[in-house]
Write a protein that holds these residues in place. Structure first.
Motif, mmCIF file in Angstrom:
data_model
loop_
_atom_site.group_PDB
_atom_site.id
_atom_site.type_symbol
_atom_site.label_atom_id
_atom_site.label_comp_id
_atom_site.label_asym_id
_atom_site.label_seq_id
_atom_site.Cartn_x
_atom_site.Cartn_y
_atom_site.Cartn_z
ATOM 1 N N GLY A 147 42.110 42.311 44.270
ATOM 2 C CA GLY A 147 42.698 41.643 45.568
ATOM 3 C C GLY A 147 43.740 42.543 46.269
ATOM 4 O O GLY A 147 43.832 42.271 47.364
ATOM 5 N N GLN B 127 44.632 37.992 35.364
ATOM 6 C CA GLN B 127 45.272 38.702 36.369
ATOM 7 C C GLN B 127 45.155 40.049 36.271
ATOM 8 O O GLN B 127 44.693 40.786 37.332
ATOM 9 N N MET C 251 39.677 34.577 48.271
ATOM 10 C CA MET C 251 39.505 34.873 46.704
ATOM 11 C C MET C 251 39.567 33.512 46.342
ATOM 12 O O MET C 251 40.104 32.574 46.780
ATOM 13 N N LYS D 291 45.866 31.984 37.042
ATOM 14 C CA LYS D 291 45.115 32.456 38.312
ATOM 15 C C LYS D 291 46.153 32.213 39.400
ATOM 16 O O LYS D 291 45.797 32.950 40.384
ATOM 17 N N PHE E 234 45.905 35.369 42.247
ATOM 18 C CA PHE E 234 45.686 35.376 43.550
ATOM 19 C C PHE E 234 47.038 35.548 44.392
ATOM 20 O O PHE E 234 47.037 36.071 45.477
ATOM 21 N N ASP F 181 37.032 40.766 48.607
ATOM 22 C CA ASP F 181 36.656 39.183 48.296
ATOM 23 C C ASP F 181 36.639 38.914 46.731
ATOM 24 O O ASP F 181 35.644 39.850 46.354
ATOM 25 N N ASP G 150 41.517 27.713 45.474
ATOM 26 C CA ASP G 150 41.800 27.411 44.126
ATOM 27 C C ASP G 150 41.143 25.973 43.677
ATOM 28 O O ASP G 150 41.110 25.069 44.462
ATOM 29 N N VAL H 177 42.651 31.721 50.175
ATOM 30 C CA VAL H 177 42.597 31.434 48.757
ATOM 31 C C VAL H 177 41.775 30.216 48.614
ATOM 32 O O VAL H 177 42.303 28.969 49.309
ATOM 33 N N LEU I 269 48.096 38.314 47.588
ATOM 34 C CA LEU I 269 48.346 37.172 48.731
ATOM 35 C C LEU I 269 49.607 37.766 49.619
ATOM 36 O O LEU I 269 49.647 38.241 50.433
ATOM 37 N N VAL J 76 46.440 28.804 51.266
ATOM 38 C CA VAL J 76 45.875 28.676 50.005
ATOM 39 C C VAL J 76 45.190 26.912 49.969
ATOM 40 O O VAL J 76 46.076 26.128 50.400
ATOM 41 N N THR K 226 41.414 40.763 38.017
ATOM 42 C CA THR K 226 41.270 40.313 39.202
ATOM 43 C C THR K 226 42.545 40.961 40.446
ATOM 44 O O THR K 226 41.990 41.147 41.480
#
Length: 387
Positions: free
Chosen positions: A37, A30, A181, A53, A57, A42, A153, A151, A61, A77, A33
């Motif tokens: 974000g 976290q 992401m 994670k 994101f 990107d 994932d 996103v 978001l 997502v 990133t």
């Protein structure tokens, strides 16, 4: 390492929403990133399951998605499993609520009409498995032309399960410019084809939560067929939360019934169960109401639960990768845990091979269900293991 979300640039209202959920300090993924974000870059994050994670994101978001019209989400997502869709939905909903944003989860195995109705009411963020999303797109129940943040994932799980063509299809049907992401345990191989579609992505790799053999305490227990269920029951009684792996759906149902007859509070999760039953069992296990959960490998891909004391391989995994993936659920977010493998006489050779591939050289210790050491495998004295 940055110690607060505020220092990462997270707006005060989201910081307060996190604090109300008891989340005060960012995990490494976290901290790495979130600033990129929030800036709209990107992002490619190489991080294992359990590294934190979802918020890595989720925070950008929720911060960046504009208000959405009905059936035209502004955030999407993509996740590989129904269980993960449910968990991501649960994690993002409190955050989104403080911005008056709505989150809807759509996935196979659940009531389609109910999901369509939720989309019709409107949602900024849709959390979706690829197959169900494509169904909804082809029916005209959702449009992706307004998606501003995408996103992806657990992209490696998408690849393992054969979903990359669907992911690519969805990416081709997005509207104009958007932020992407992507999070994955690996960024090479098939995943590189997704990475190449991103615009000048910033890459972050998190080493600390990567699950290795050294992160776990391993026990290999030689058991007898007639005593095997009782050994599993004895181990599970000594834990607050025990995840048990079996190879087949039928085996999961059989073991669940056998353990219940031993007085163990247990439920199962596998692909043949109704989605509501899977969700209820997983929620009870996550909340600590259910101490023991029996799972097949495929169903367990959606299990993201902290504080699992023991992962029990009731059936030994087929290879060392499966062993690490199963076992890593007891070594999440920097926590150590115990991994126990039950071995029948005709499985010893394959387990010895498994150990070699894992770089382990541990005794396979004969135990019976009345062995007091089963009540606390973590306290096992390796020096006395062969006694």
């Amino acid at each position: 390492m940055t110690s607060t979300f505020s220092q990462l640039g997270v707006p005060a209202d989201l910081v307060d929403a996190l604090a109300s959920e008891g989340i005060d300090s960012p995990f490494p993924v976290q901290a790495l990133t979130i600033p990129d974000g929030l800036a709209g870059r990107d992002v490619c994050g190489k991080a294992k399951t359990g590294s934190g994670k979802t918020l890595a994101f989720g925070i950008p978001l929720v911060d960046r998605v504009p208000r959405a019209e009905k059936r035209r989400p502004t955030g999407l997502v993509l996740v590989p499993t129904r269980e993960l869709a449910v968990q991501v939905h649960a994690a993002l909903t409190p955050l989104a609520a403080c911005r008056d944003r709505r989150v809807v989860a759509v996935y196979g195995g659940a009531d389609l009409d109910r999901q369509v109705a939720a989309l019709q009411r409107g949602a900024e963020v849709v959390v979706a498995t690829p197959g169900r999303l494509i169904d909804l797109l082809q029916r005209g129940d959702v449009k992706l032309t307004d998606v501003a943040v995408l996103v992806i994932d657990e992209a490696d799980r998408m690849a393992d399960m054969g979903f990359l063509p669907q992911v690519q299809w969805v990416m081709r049907h997005l509207g104009g410019p958007h932020q992407t992401m992507l999070f994955s345990a690996t960024l090479d191989g098939e995943i590189s084809s997704l990475v190449r579609q991103l615009t000048d992505p910033v890459r972050h790799e998190v080493d600390s939560p990567t699950v290795t053999v050294e992160d776990m305490v391993h026990r290999f227990l030689h058991v007898h067929q007639m005593d095997k269920v009782k050994v599993a029951a004895a181990i599970s009684r000594g834990t607050d939360r025990c995840l048990v792996f079996v190879r087949t759906k039928r085996g999961a149902d059989r073991l669940t019934g056998d353990l219940r007859r031993e007085g163990v509070e247990v439920d199962a999760i596998h692909g043949d169960l109704r989605q509501t039953a899977r969700e209820r069992a997983l929620k009870d296990f996550t909340d600590g109401k259910l101490p023991v959960l029996v799972a097949t490998d495929v169903a367990a891909r959606g299990i993201h639960v902290d504080d699992i004391d023991v992962v029990l391989h009731y059936d030994p995994p087929t290879d060392h990768k499966s062993y690490l993936h199963r076992s890593g659920r007891t070594a999440r977010a920097g926590r150590a845990g115990v991994v126990a493998t039950l071995v029948l006489w005709d499985q010893e050779n394959e387990v010895r091979t498994l150990q070699k591939r894992l770089g382990l050289d541990l005794p396979i210790v004969e135990v019976f269900s009345n062995d007091p050491r089963l009540a606390d495998l973590a306290a096992w004295d390796d020096a006395e293991a062969v006694a």
